[in-house]
Design a protein around this motif. Structure first.
Motif, PDB file in Angstrom:
ATOM      1  N   GLU A 153     -11.906  41.100 109.777  1.00 44.44           N
ATOM      2  CA  GLU A 153     -10.775  40.548 110.536  1.00 44.44           C
ATOM      3  C   GLU A 153     -11.067  40.606 112.037  1.00 44.44           C
ATOM      4  N   GLU A 154     -11.739  41.675 112.453  1.00 40.02           N
ATOM      5  CA  GLU A 154     -12.088  41.851 113.859  1.00 40.02           C
ATOM      6  C   GLU A 154     -13.034  40.721 114.317  1.00 40.02           C
ATOM      7  N   GLN A 155     -14.007  40.394 113.487  1.00 45.63           N
ATOM      8  CA  GLN A 155     -14.927  39.299 113.835  1.00 45.63           C
ATOM      9  C   GLN A 155     -14.169  37.975 113.943  1.00 45.63           C
ATOM     10  N   ILE A 156     -13.276  37.728 112.973  1.00 45.38           N
ATOM     11  CA  ILE A 156     -12.510  36.471 112.995  1.00 45.38           C
ATOM     12  C   ILE A 156     -11.662  36.396 114.271  1.00 45.38           C
ATOM     13  N   VAL A 197     -11.862  33.616 117.256  1.00 49.36           N
ATOM     14  CA  VAL A 197     -10.692  32.789 117.596  1.00 49.36           C
ATOM     15  C   VAL A 197     -10.271  33.024 119.052  1.00 49.36           C
ATOM     16  N   LYS A 198     -10.308  34.282 119.493  1.00 53.51           N
ATOM     17  CA  LYS A 198      -9.944  34.556 120.899  1.00 53.51           C
ATOM     18  C   LYS A 198     -10.906  33.847 121.854  1.00 53.51           C
ATOM     19  N   ALA A 233     -16.011  28.866 120.054  1.00 53.34           N
ATOM     20  CA  ALA A 233     -16.051  29.661 118.814  1.00 53.34           C
ATOM     21  C   ALA A 233     -17.484  29.729 118.284  1.00 53.34           C
ATOM     22  N   SER A 234     -18.172  28.615 118.330  1.00 58.55           N
ATOM     23  CA  SER A 234     -19.550  28.553 117.807  1.00 58.55           C
ATOM     24  C   SER A 234     -20.473  29.464 118.609  1.00 58.55           C
ATOM     25  N   LEU A 289     -15.450  24.043 110.694  1.00 59.02           N
ATOM     26  CA  LEU A 289     -16.546  24.861 111.233  1.00 59.02           C
ATOM     27  C   LEU A 289     -16.749  26.006 110.240  1.00 59.02           C
ATOM     28  N   VAL A 290     -17.915  26.019 109.576  1.00 59.75           N
ATOM     29  CA  VAL A 290     -18.186  27.121 108.654  1.00 59.75           C
ATOM     30  C   VAL A 290     -19.079  28.135 109.358  1.00 59.75           C
ATOM     31  N   VAL A 291     -18.832  29.410 109.030  1.00 63.34           N
ATOM     32  CA  VAL A 291     -19.495  30.519 109.726  1.00 63.34           C
ATOM     33  C   VAL A 291     -19.978  31.520 108.686  1.00 63.34           C
TER      34      VAL A 291
END
Ligand SMILES: Cc1cc2nc3c(=O)[nH]c(=O)nc-3n(C[C@H](O)[C@H](O)[C@H](O)COP(=O)(O)O)c2cc1C
Length: 248
Positions: A24-27, A31-32, A121-122, A161-163
């Motif tokens: 969740e932290e990475q997401i 996003v931030k 984001a990328s 966008l897939v990560v």
């Protein structure tokens, strides 16, 4: 060279990921970073939808036809969004804003805002050792994606966008030479660009012939002419208008 530029110049799209989810932290960090991108007049005319639900991912995979839409650590869908402003005008402040929202100008604003956020984001994801791939093939059936994600009027899906953690290391794909892409003070006529495009075609022929997977005989000019000689996704225009965008 600093580490940010190093990371940017090291970009290649990743289409095969390890079976490991993001925290969740990475997401939140990704996003931030997206949200901190510049945005036209601070309108923030976009929404990012994170897709975690396997059934929804599968439905989006069926639209795109690309395995990496199903198999990734996380997926975002970037939407152009003028709905918030419409609600503020019509429902909250009782002030009509529709005529403005329905212009081509505002579609450009929303598309540019969403794209800048996505590229932030990328870059953030890549700086964390993750790989990314944009997914324009969601527009293979834009109405279906709209329905899957339950988008209201004034909101359109632009791209995914897939990560994830890379499970491949493709060669970096060469770009058109700077002499073609960067002009100073005036537009450089095509005739002055042409020899650089020819050089790029040779470079791409070598790249396709020698890369470690999916080798083929091809070059950029051939690809572009093939791509642009047949109409593509002609349903996007009426779809966008049906969302009350790009109408005037
Ligand atoms: C808006 C956008 C949409 C894209 N859509 C797809 C897609 O649907 N599927 C895919 O595999 N790659 C997609 N790509 C990745 C491009 O094919 C890729 O960026 C391009 O070929 C350059 O290669 P590179 O990113 O490895 O340097 C997309 C890229 C962008 C910017």
């Amino acid at each position: 060279m600093n580490t940010i530029i190093e990371s940017i110049l090291n970009h290649r799209s990743i289409r095969k990921f390890k079976d490991e989810k993001l925290t969740e932290e990475q997401i939140r960090l990704i996003v931030k970073s997206a949200l901190q991108a510049s945005t036209s007049s601070n309108v923030m005319a976009y929404t990012i939808i994170g897709v975690k639900d396997g059934i929804i991912k599968d439905e989006l995979y069926k639209v795109s036809g690309h395995e990496h839409v199903k198999n990734n650590a996380h997926m975002f869908v970037f939407c152009g969004d003028l709905q918030r402003i419409n609600q503020l005008g019509n429902s909250v402040k009782n002030q009509s804003v529709q005529e403005n929202l329905e212009s081509t100008e505002q579609l450009i604003v929303a598309t540019v805002d969403a794209s800048l956020a996505a590229q932030n984001a990328s870059i953030a994801a890549e700086s964390m050792g993750l790989g990314i791939c944009y997914i324009g093939s969601l527009r293979n059936d834009i109405q279906r994606v709209n329905d899957i994600l339950q988008l209201p009027e004034y909101v359109i899906p632009l791209f995914g966008l897939v990560v994830g953690y890379p499970d491949q290391k493709p060669e970096i794909k060469p770009r058109l030479p700077l002499e073609t892409m960067y002009h100073e003070n005036r537009y450089k006529p095509f005739a002055e660009q042409q020899r650089f495009i020819e050089a790029y075609d040779n470079e791409m022929e070598n790249y396709y012939e020698n890369r470690s997977s999916n080798t083929k005989v091809d070059n950029w000019t051939e690809q572009m002419i093939r791509k642009f000689s047949k109409p593509t996704r002609m349903d996007v225009t009426p779809f966008v208008k049906s969302k009350n965008m790009n109408k005037r």
